[in-house]
Design an enzyme around this catalytic site. Structure first.
Site, PDB file in Angstrom:
ATOM      1  N   ASP A   1       0.576  -1.364   0.114  1.00 18.94           N
ATOM      2  CA  ASP A   1       0.194   0.476   0.351  1.00 18.94           C
ATOM      3  C   ASP A   1       0.425   1.189   0.316  1.00 18.94           C
ATOM      4  O   ASP A   1       1.658   1.169   0.789  1.00 18.94           O
ATOM      5  CB  ASP A   1      -0.485  -0.350   1.446  1.00 18.94           C
ATOM      6  CG  ASP A   1      -2.030   1.053   1.091  1.00 18.94           C
ATOM      7  OD1 ASP A   1      -2.788   1.096   0.871  1.00 18.94           O
ATOM      8  OD2 ASP A   1      -1.513   2.114   1.684  1.00 18.94           O
TER       9      ASP A   1
ATOM     10  N   TYR B   1       3.142   9.480  -0.351  1.00 17.29           N
ATOM     11  CA  TYR B   1       4.318   9.283   0.119  1.00 17.29           C
ATOM     12  C   TYR B   1       5.776   9.605  -0.969  1.00 17.29           C
ATOM     13  O   TYR B   1       6.708   8.306   0.120  1.00 17.29           O
ATOM     14  CB  TYR B   1       4.426   7.685  -0.274  1.00 17.29           C
ATOM     15  CG  TYR B   1       2.354   7.350   0.762  1.00 17.29           C
ATOM     16  CD1 TYR B   1       1.307   8.866   1.367  1.00 17.29           C
ATOM     17  CD2 TYR B   1       2.005   6.240   1.215  1.00 17.29           C
ATOM     18  CE1 TYR B   1       0.203   7.753   1.902  1.00 17.29           C
ATOM     19  CE2 TYR B   1       0.755   5.677   1.972  1.00 17.29           C
ATOM     20  CZ  TYR B   1      -0.223   6.373   1.970  1.00 17.29           C
ATOM     21  OH  TYR B   1      -0.763   6.354   2.709  1.00 17.29           O
TER      22      TYR B   1
ATOM     23  N   HIS C   1      -7.656   9.787  -2.476  1.00 15.46           N
ATOM     24  CA  HIS C   1      -6.811   9.217  -1.407  1.00 15.46           C
ATOM     25  C   HIS C   1      -7.592  10.093  -0.507  1.00 15.46           C
ATOM     26  O   HIS C   1      -7.606   9.701   1.195  1.00 15.46           O
ATOM     27  CB  HIS C   1      -5.463  10.091  -1.379  1.00 15.46           C
ATOM     28  CG  HIS C   1      -4.663   9.493  -0.208  1.00 15.46           C
ATOM     29  ND1 HIS C   1      -3.195   9.328  -0.336  1.00 15.46           N
ATOM     30  CD2 HIS C   1      -4.485   9.466   0.453  1.00 15.46           C
ATOM     31  CE1 HIS C   1      -2.310   9.077   0.874  1.00 15.46           C
ATOM     32  NE2 HIS C   1      -3.524   9.002   1.548  1.00 15.46           N
TER      33      HIS C   1
HETATM   34  P1  NDP Z   1       0.766   1.713  11.848  1.00 14.74           P
HETATM   35  O1  NDP Z   1      -0.310   1.830  12.906  1.00 14.74           O
HETATM   36  O2  NDP Z   1       0.837   0.570  10.889  1.00 14.74           O
HETATM   37  O3  NDP Z   1       1.581   1.434  12.714  1.00 14.74           O
HETATM   38  C1  NDP Z   1       3.079   1.626  12.542  1.00 14.74           C
HETATM   39  C2  NDP Z   1       4.273   2.731  13.674  1.00 14.74           C
HETATM   40  O4  NDP Z   1       4.335   1.296  14.738  1.00 14.74           O
HETATM   41  C3  NDP Z   1       5.466   2.655  13.070  1.00 14.74           C
HETATM   42  O5  NDP Z   1       6.548   4.057  14.039  1.00 14.74           O
HETATM   43  C4  NDP Z   1       6.491   1.298  13.120  1.00 14.74           C
HETATM   44  O6  NDP Z   1       7.848   1.861  13.705  1.00 14.74           O
HETATM   45  C5  NDP Z   1       5.684   0.899  14.574  1.00 14.74           C
HETATM   46  N1  NDP Z   1       4.939  -0.536  14.968  1.00 14.74           N
HETATM   47  C6  NDP Z   1       5.122  -1.207  13.537  1.00 14.74           C
HETATM   48  N2  NDP Z   1       4.772  -2.729  14.103  1.00 14.74           N
HETATM   49  C7  NDP Z   1       5.621  -3.190  14.818  1.00 14.74           C
HETATM   50  C8  NDP Z   1       5.356  -3.823  16.625  1.00 14.74           C
HETATM   51  N3  NDP Z   1       5.058  -4.765  16.481  1.00 14.74           N
HETATM   52  N4  NDP Z   1       5.988  -3.427  17.595  1.00 14.74           N
HETATM   53  C9  NDP Z   1       5.477  -2.245  17.901  1.00 14.74           C
HETATM   54  N5  NDP Z   1       5.446  -1.118  17.053  1.00 14.74           N
HETATM   55  C10 NDP Z   1       5.287  -1.319  16.184  1.00 14.74           C
HETATM   56  O7  NDP Z   1       0.774   2.945  11.528  1.00 14.74           O
HETATM   57  P2  NDP Z   1       0.514   3.969   9.531  1.00 14.74           P
HETATM   58  O8  NDP Z   1       0.626   5.377   9.748  1.00 14.74           O
HETATM   59  O9  NDP Z   1       1.847   3.930   9.055  1.00 14.74           O
HETATM   60  O10 NDP Z   1      -0.614   2.823   8.643  1.00 14.74           O
HETATM   61  C11 NDP Z   1      -0.069   2.139   8.421  1.00 14.74           C
HETATM   62  C12 NDP Z   1      -0.717   2.236   6.664  1.00 14.74           C
HETATM   63  O11 NDP Z   1      -1.616   3.007   6.154  1.00 14.74           O
HETATM   64  C13 NDP Z   1       0.172   3.609   6.059  1.00 14.74           C
HETATM   65  O12 NDP Z   1       2.312   3.132   6.054  1.00 14.74           O
HETATM   66  C14 NDP Z   1      -0.237   3.738   5.151  1.00 14.74           C
HETATM   67  O13 NDP Z   1       0.061   2.538   3.800  1.00 14.74           O
HETATM   68  C15 NDP Z   1      -1.443   3.370   5.210  1.00 14.74           C
HETATM   69  N6  NDP Z   1      -2.266   4.941   5.610  1.00 14.74           N
HETATM   70  C16 NDP Z   1      -3.484   5.489   4.499  1.00 14.74           C
HETATM   71  C17 NDP Z   1      -3.589   6.796   4.641  1.00 14.74           C
HETATM   72  C18 NDP Z   1      -4.715   7.237   4.405  1.00 14.74           C
HETATM   73  O14 NDP Z   1      -5.102   8.171   4.702  1.00 14.74           O
HETATM   74  N7  NDP Z   1      -5.813   6.527   3.234  1.00 14.74           N
HETATM   75  C19 NDP Z   1      -2.713   7.338   6.000  1.00 14.74           C
HETATM   76  C20 NDP Z   1      -1.902   6.728   7.271  1.00 14.74           C
HETATM   77  C21 NDP Z   1      -1.483   5.793   7.089  1.00 14.74           C
HETATM   78  P3  NDP Z   1       8.902   1.392  13.059  1.00 14.74           P
HETATM   79  O15 NDP Z   1       8.614   1.253  11.643  1.00 14.74           O
HETATM   80  O16 NDP Z   1      10.136   2.575  13.371  1.00 14.74           O
HETATM   81  O17 NDP Z   1       8.962  -0.174  13.649  1.00 14.74           O
END
Ligand code: NDP
Length: 280
Positions: A44, A49, A107
């Site tokens: 995704d 991005y 989006h």
């Molecule tokens: P998430 O809820 O997936 O959380 C990501 C965060 O959690 C990062 O800081 C990561 O840190 C941490 N993390 C991941 N796995 C673990 C774990 N097992 N234990 C502890 N911490 C963890 O956040 P996102 O906002 O990235 O959402 C996911 C996806 O959704 C996005 O990447 C995007 O593709 C989509 N999205 C879409 C939006 C929209 O408007 N359509 C808006 C926001 C997101 P680290 O990377 O340091 O491991």
């Protein structure tokens, strides 16, 4: 992998990998390669991005057959109209080094998204996109889009985690046959990952809180796309197919809702800020 069947009959993996805020191209490419090696097949990204090229490079390097992948990208606000949507689609495809998309989402529910939807419908009918959908559409805008168009969105990607469960919106999506997909399923790495009730459930299964949340998504039939740039987390977030939360645990998690969101899309300042972001 578990799959769900979208309203046009195509199959979509229920667990995928998100790359929001992985702006460093090398880091993005490595993370996506790591995810593909771990078994993820749904990716995704978005024009907004700024990492579609890195995602494309990782896809290419993985040597995974194109038909085994499910690639989503999104159309940004500045391109949300009939004329610009076509060019934006071609740009995204070029950056991803692909000749078709599995899912293309509007989006944000801003700009001339009706015009964009008409163009996306044409691209869908030409077979250049396997499914089209939306993101961040509240129930009112979603239903209005459905009522005024021939092709119904296959997916609505919305903020969804235990502290913001959007139960009414999910109910409407299910009634309208639109597949819900969770963004920030781990609450963007925030306080939800320290919740004591989730900790208790996770201990029972020798799993992490993140794994319990992702499992809760799957069992609610909400597609989920956690992001991480760390191999251990990327792998463990994928390791959720060997346990099942009980009905009682599902109900307990449903009581954790606090209506606590990350993005308030009704906030005028945020609307202005998002409209101001240019992707080229
Ligand atoms: P998430 O809820 O997936 O959380 C990501 C965060 O959690 C990062 O800081 C990561 O840190 C941490 N993390 C991941 N796995 C673990 C774990 N097992 N234990 C502890 N911490 C963890 O956040 P996102 O906002 O990235 O959402 C996911 C996806 O959704 C996005 O990447 C995007 O593709 C989509 N999205 C879409 C939006 C929209 O408007 N359509 C808006 C926001 C997101 P680290 O990377 O340091 O491991």
């Amino acid at each position: 992998m578990e799959y769900t069947t979208l309203n046009n009959g195509i199959k979509m993996p229920k667990l995928g990998f998100g790359v929001y805020q992985v702006a460093d191209q090398k880091e993005c490419e490595q993370s996506v390669l790591c995810a593909l090696n771990a078994g993820y097949r749904l990716l995704d990204t978005s024009a907004a991005y700024f990492n579609e090229e890195a995602v494309g490079n990782a896809i290419k390097k993985s040597n995974i057959a194109r038909e085994d992948l499910f690639i989503t990208t999104k159309l940004w606000i500045q391109d949300a109209n009939y004329e610009k949507a076509k060019k934006a689609f071609e740009n995204s495809l070029k950056k991803l080094q692909l000749d078709y998309l599995d899912l293309y989402l509007i989006h944000q529910p801003f700009g001339d998204y009706y015009g964009a939807w008409r163009m996306m419908t044409e691209l869908y009918k030409e077979g250049r996109i396997r499914a089209i959908g939306v993101s961040n559409f509240g129930s009112d805008r979603l239903v209005d889009l459905i009522l005024n168009n021939e092709v119904i969105p296959a997916v609505n990607q919305i903020e969804y985690h235990p502290y913001f469960q959007q139960k009414d919106a999910i109910k409407v999506m299910k009634e309208e046959n639109v597949q819900p997909e969770a963004w920030s399923p781990l609450g963007h790495g925030g306080q939800v990952l320290k919740n004591p009730i989730l900790a208790e459930i996770s201990e029972k299964y020798h799993k992490s809180i993140a794994q319990v949340i992702l499992r809760w998504n799957l069992q609610n039939n909400v597609i989920t796309i956690p992001k991480s740039v760390h191999q251990e987390r990327i792998e463990s977030n994928f390791d959720i197919f060997d346990f099942v939360l009980s009905k009682n645990e599902m109900e307990i998690i449903s009581t954790l809702d606090r209506n606590e969101y990350i993005a308030d899309l009704h906030d005028v300042n945020l609307v202005k800020q998002l409209n101001g972001l240019k992707v080229r």
